[in-house]
Motif scaffolding. Structure first.
Motif, PDB file in Angstrom:
ATOM      1  N   GLY A 145       0.822  -1.201   0.000  1.00 57.00           N
ATOM      2  CA  GLY A 145       0.000   0.000   0.000  1.00 57.00           C
ATOM      3  C   GLY A 145       0.851   1.244   0.000  1.00 57.00           C
ATOM      4  O   GLY A 145       2.061   1.190   0.254  1.00 57.00           O
ATOM      5  N   SER A 146       0.187   2.367  -0.324  1.00 56.62           N
ATOM      6  CA  SER A 146       0.903   3.647  -0.350  1.00 56.62           C
ATOM      7  C   SER A 146      -0.060   4.796  -0.122  1.00 56.62           C
ATOM      8  O   SER A 146      -1.273   4.659  -0.300  1.00 56.62           O
ATOM      9  N   LEU A 159      -3.454   3.689  -1.969  1.00 57.20           N
ATOM     10  CA  LEU A 159      -3.622   2.388  -2.624  1.00 57.20           C
ATOM     11  C   LEU A 159      -3.366   1.273  -1.626  1.00 57.20           C
ATOM     12  O   LEU A 159      -2.439   1.366  -0.814  1.00 57.20           O
ATOM     13  N   VAL A 160      -4.197   0.243  -1.695  1.00 53.59           N
ATOM     14  CA  VAL A 160      -3.947  -1.007  -0.984  1.00 53.59           C
ATOM     15  C   VAL A 160      -4.120  -2.121  -2.011  1.00 53.59           C
ATOM     16  O   VAL A 160      -5.130  -2.164  -2.721  1.00 53.59           O
ATOM     17  N   THR A 161      -3.136  -2.997  -2.109  1.00 56.49           N
ATOM     18  CA  THR A 161      -3.212  -4.085  -3.079  1.00 56.49           C
ATOM     19  C   THR A 161      -4.368  -5.028  -2.733  1.00 56.49           C
ATOM     20  O   THR A 161      -4.719  -5.183  -1.557  1.00 56.49           O
ATOM     21  N   ARG A 176      -6.056  -6.306   1.206  1.00 55.45           N
ATOM     22  CA  ARG A 176      -7.291  -5.660   1.669  1.00 55.45           C
ATOM     23  C   ARG A 176      -7.897  -6.465   2.812  1.00 55.45           C
ATOM     24  O   ARG A 176      -7.765  -7.669   2.881  1.00 55.45           O
ATOM     25  N   LEU A 191      -5.119  -1.637   6.251  1.00 57.34           N
ATOM     26  CA  LEU A 191      -3.998  -0.825   5.762  1.00 57.34           C
ATOM     27  C   LEU A 191      -4.436   0.557   5.305  1.00 57.34           C
ATOM     28  O   LEU A 191      -3.742   1.545   5.550  1.00 57.34           O
ATOM     29  N   GLY A 192      -5.554   0.645   4.608  1.00 56.49           N
ATOM     30  CA  GLY A 192      -6.023   1.940   4.136  1.00 56.49           C
ATOM     31  C   GLY A 192      -6.237   2.901   5.287  1.00 56.49           C
ATOM     32  O   GLY A 192      -5.789   4.054   5.242  1.00 56.49           O
TER      33      GLY A 192
END
Length: 168
Positions: free
Chosen positions: A74-75, A93-95, A99, A103-104
């Motif tokens: 993620g970023s 972004l979270v891959t 998910r 993380l988001g």
């Protein structure tokens, strides 16, 4: 009884070789796969990342990577806006594989904490209405929708949205 190992999640600054390139690549691949967006979107992300990489003020702007078990997942970026009291949250972004791990939320939390410490009075962001998971995170932090604008970008008809959070 079998126990499931919890993943090792680390939110860290995007300061390692390959981090910035990964952000561009991951956005391009994931948004193509999930939404059919063309390389115009990847080019937009590349411009955001390049601007950050070549000219950012570390006391007022930062980028983070979420690692899961040592793999980028993620970023998020926080950059200065045109108004020195307003920051912009960019390219969350979270891959897909990561998910559901929160993380988001953790990335947005890190970003907003930094924004407060840097002295910003507000944070704004631009997104598209199809990105419902991200929007739910923004709303949970109190972001308010201030503008919507239909547009044709990335090969699709979309509705762009501007959201703002008052930090005062």
């Amino acid at each position: 009884m079998t126990t499931t190992k919890q993943p090792d999640v680390v939110i860290r600054r995007a300061d390692r070789p390959g981090d910035l390139g990964w952000v561009v690549m991951a956005h391009g691949e994931i948004y193509d796969e999930q939404f059919g967006w063309n390389t115009d979107f990847e080019a937009l992300v590349a411009r955001i990342v390049a601007d950050y990489a070549t000219d950012h003020d570390p006391s007022r702007e930062a980028a983070w990577i979420a690692d899961v078990d040592g793999t980028r997942a993620g970023s998020i970026f926080l950059v200065s806006g045109g108004d020195p009291t307003v920051a912009k949250l960019r390219i969350l972004l979270v891959t897909p594989a990561a998910r559901g791990l929160g993380l988001g939320t953790r990335l947005v939390d890190e970003c907003l904490s930094f924004a407060r410490k840097a002295g910003y009075r507000a944070v704004t962001l631009w997104t598209n209405d199809v990105l419902t998971s991200a929007r739910r995170i923004y709303q949970s932090y109190g972001f308010v929708l201030v503008d919507e604008d239909p547009h044709h970008s990335f090969g699709h008809h979309l509705v762009g949205q501007t959201w703002t959070l008052d930090l005062t």
